[in-house]
Scaffold this motif. Structure first.
Motif, short mmCIF file in Angstrom:
data_model
loop_
_atom_site.label_atom_id
_atom_site.label_comp_id
_atom_site.label_asym_id
_atom_site.label_seq_id
_atom_site.Cartn_x
_atom_site.Cartn_y
_atom_site.Cartn_z
N ASP A 35 0.76 -1.26 0.12
CA ASP A 35 -0.10 -0.22 0.09
C ASP A 35 0.92 1.31 -0.31
OD1 ASP A 35 -2.98 1.09 0.27
OD2 ASP A 35 -1.52 2.26 2.21
N ALA A 36 1.94 1.56 0.98
CA ALA A 36 2.68 2.45 1.04
C ALA A 36 3.50 2.63 -0.64
CB ALA A 36 3.85 2.50 2.22
N ALA A 37 4.02 1.56 -0.88
CA ALA A 37 4.56 1.72 -2.27
C ALA A 37 3.96 2.08 -3.39
CB ALA A 37 5.37 0.34 -2.75
N LYS A 38 2.76 1.72 -3.35
CA LYS A 38 1.78 1.71 -4.39
C LYS A 38 1.28 3.58 -4.40
CE LYS A 38 -2.68 0.04 -6.28
NZ LYS A 38 -3.81 -0.58 -5.95
N GLU A 39 1.33 3.86 -3.16
CA GLU A 39 0.92 4.98 -2.85
C GLU A 39 2.21 6.31 -3.64
OE1 GLU A 39 0.04 7.07 1.26
OE2 GLU A 39 -1.75 6.08 0.61
N LYS A 40 3.01 5.76 -3.55
CA LYS A 40 4.33 6.60 -4.01
C LYS A 40 4.42 6.22 -5.34
CE LYS A 40 6.17 8.68 -0.17
NZ LYS A 40 6.60 9.88 -0.04
N GLY A 41 3.82 5.52 -6.00
CA GLY A 41 3.86 5.15 -7.38
C GLY A 41 4.99 4.19 -8.01
N TYR A 42 5.44 3.72 -6.83
CA TYR A 42 6.72 2.68 -6.88
C TYR A 42 6.42 1.41 -8.02
CZ TYR A 42 9.00 4.68 -2.88
OH TYR A 42 9.42 5.43 -1.81
N GLU A 43 7.30 0.97 -8.58
CA GLU A 43 6.94 -0.21 -9.45
C GLU A 43 7.17 -1.44 -8.52
OE1 GLU A 43 9.26 -2.47 -13.14
OE2 GLU A 43 9.08 -0.28 -13.18
N ILE A 44 6.34 -2.23 -8.50
CA ILE A 44 6.09 -3.34 -7.27
C ILE A 44 6.14 -4.75 -8.08
CG2 ILE A 44 5.07 -4.33 -5.41
CD1 ILE A 44 3.62 -1.54 -5.37
N THR A 45 6.95 -5.72 -7.71
CA THR A 45 7.20 -7.10 -8.33
C THR A 45 6.93 -7.85 -6.93
OG1 THR A 45 8.47 -6.61 -10.11
CG2 THR A 45 8.18 -8.56 -9.55
N ILE A 46 5.98 -8.78 -7.36
CA ILE A 46 5.72 -9.83 -6.12
C ILE A 46 6.20 -11.11 -6.70
CG2 ILE A 46 3.93 -11.01 -4.66
CD1 ILE A 46 2.31 -8.37 -4.51
N ALA A 47 7.11 -11.78 -6.07
CA ALA A 47 7.68 -12.94 -6.60
C ALA A 47 7.62 -14.22 -5.39
CB ALA A 47 8.92 -12.82 -7.08
N SER A 48 7.63 -15.14 -6.03
CA SER A 48 8.04 -16.43 -4.81
C SER A 48 8.79 -17.58 -5.34
CB SER A 48 6.68 -16.96 -4.58
OG SER A 48 5.98 -17.51 -5.68
N PRO A 49 9.56 -18.35 -4.52
CA PRO A 49 10.27 -19.28 -5.10
C PRO A 49 9.96 -20.30 -6.38
CG PRO A 49 10.65 -19.10 -2.67
CD PRO A 49 9.34 -18.26 -3.07
N ARG A 50 8.64 -20.64 -6.03
CA ARG A 50 7.92 -21.50 -6.98
C ARG A 50 7.25 -20.69 -7.99
NH1 ARG A 50 4.97 -25.67 -3.29
NH2 ARG A 50 6.97 -26.47 -2.19
N SER A 86 1.83 -14.97 -8.70
CA SER A 86 3.22 -14.16 -8.30
C SER A 86 4.29 -14.58 -9.43
CB SER A 86 3.42 -14.63 -6.97
OG SER A 86 4.05 -16.18 -6.82
N GLU A 87 5.13 -13.83 -9.50
CA GLU A 87 6.33 -13.96 -10.45
C GLU A 87 7.09 -15.21 -10.10
OE1 GLU A 87 6.67 -12.71 -13.44
OE2 GLU A 87 5.24 -10.91 -13.13
N LEU A 88 8.05 -15.84 -10.81
CA LEU A 88 8.98 -16.92 -10.46
C LEU A 88 10.20 -16.16 -10.29
CD1 LEU A 88 9.34 -20.01 -10.15
CD2 LEU A 88 10.41 -19.93 -12.26
N LEU A 89 10.71 -16.40 -8.96
CA LEU A 89 11.82 -15.51 -8.55
C LEU A 89 12.96 -15.65 -9.33
CD1 LEU A 89 12.39 -14.01 -5.90
CD2 LEU A 89 13.25 -16.01 -4.87
N THR A 90 13.29 -16.96 -9.94
CA THR A 90 14.17 -17.08 -11.01
C THR A 90 14.18 -16.18 -12.21
OG1 THR A 90 13.42 -19.08 -11.83
CG2 THR A 90 15.01 -19.26 -10.37
#
Length: 231
Positions: A35-50, A86-90
């Motif tokens: 939420d805080a990053a979105k408010e600042k307009g940052y580019e956010i990537t959510i990733a996980s090991p699999r 979510s994105e694949l971490l690799t």
């Protein structure tokens, strides 16, 4: 000023090894920084090991733990889609980020500590003087990160994380695969705990930022944004 890029790493594990309880991501440990990053307009990537689906700990959805921000996002289909895909971490490991943030939840105790991709991302980030943040059990992802000089990243650093007394308050002592507090101390880190368990505690040691527990989610987001925006 170019847009800041942040990578949030989350767990794929939805069950304790015993099979007795479900686990996963602790929702507020993602929603507040998101939420805080979105408010600042940052580019956010959510990733996980699999990659793919992120299980959410049902305990973090109960009415007494679900704060307004977490509830807002949990009720948004677009956010739920993000968690399901979510994105694949690799796949995202080679990119440059201004912040790498390890979200918590007991699930991380299984897939964070020995993930070599996660370790190389954190090592690269830290050695390049960029921000590394981790909250609650997510700090377990820092335990086995070794720097180029062969030393563990957290050796000699001031930091925090979910402590053993909090684990007993959460009634998960018999379920967890290891004692996080003991593991942090074993690596020679300076563990700083909140005076009162289960209250907010955030520790900054240069470019390493750690939060103790889910109750630190809000303060953690504030501190991380403040540190990122320092000139």
């Amino acid at each position: 000023m170019s847009m800041l890029k942040i990578l949030i790493i989350v767990t794929n594990i939805g069950m304790y090894a015993s099979g007795n309880h479900q686990t996963g991501l602790w929702l507020s440990e993602l929603t507040h920084i998101y939420d805080a990053a979105k408010e600042k307009g940052y580019e956010i990537t959510i990733a996980s090991p699999r990659g793919g689906n992120i299980p959410v700990d049902p305990e973090s959805l109960k009415h007494f733990t679900l704060d307004k921000i977490s509830e807002k996002y949990w009720n948004e289909n677009s956010f739920r889609d993000l968690l399901a895909n979510s994105e694949l971490l690799t796949d995202v490991a080679q990119q440059d980020y201004d912040l790498v943030y390890l979200a918590g939840g007991h699930g991380t105790m299984y897939d964070f500590p020995d993930d070599s991709t996660l370790q190389s991302i954190v090592k690269h980030q830290f050695e390049n003087g960029k921000k590394v943040a981790a909250i609650c059990h997510g700090v377990g992802g820092l335990l086995n990160v070794k720097l180029s000089n062969g030393e563990y990243l957290i050796t000699g650093k001031s930091m925090t994380g979910f402590d053993w007394f909090e684990e007993s308050l959460a009634r998960r002592k018999r379920e967890v695969p290891f004692n996080l507090e003991a593991a942090i101390k074993e690596r020679g880190a300076n563990l700083k705990k909140a005076f009162i368990p289960m209250t907010s505690n955030v520790v900054v040691d240069k470019n390493l930022i750690t939060g103790q527990n889910p109750f630190s989610s809000k303060e953690m987001a504030k501190v991380v944004i403040r540190e990122l925006e320092k000139k």
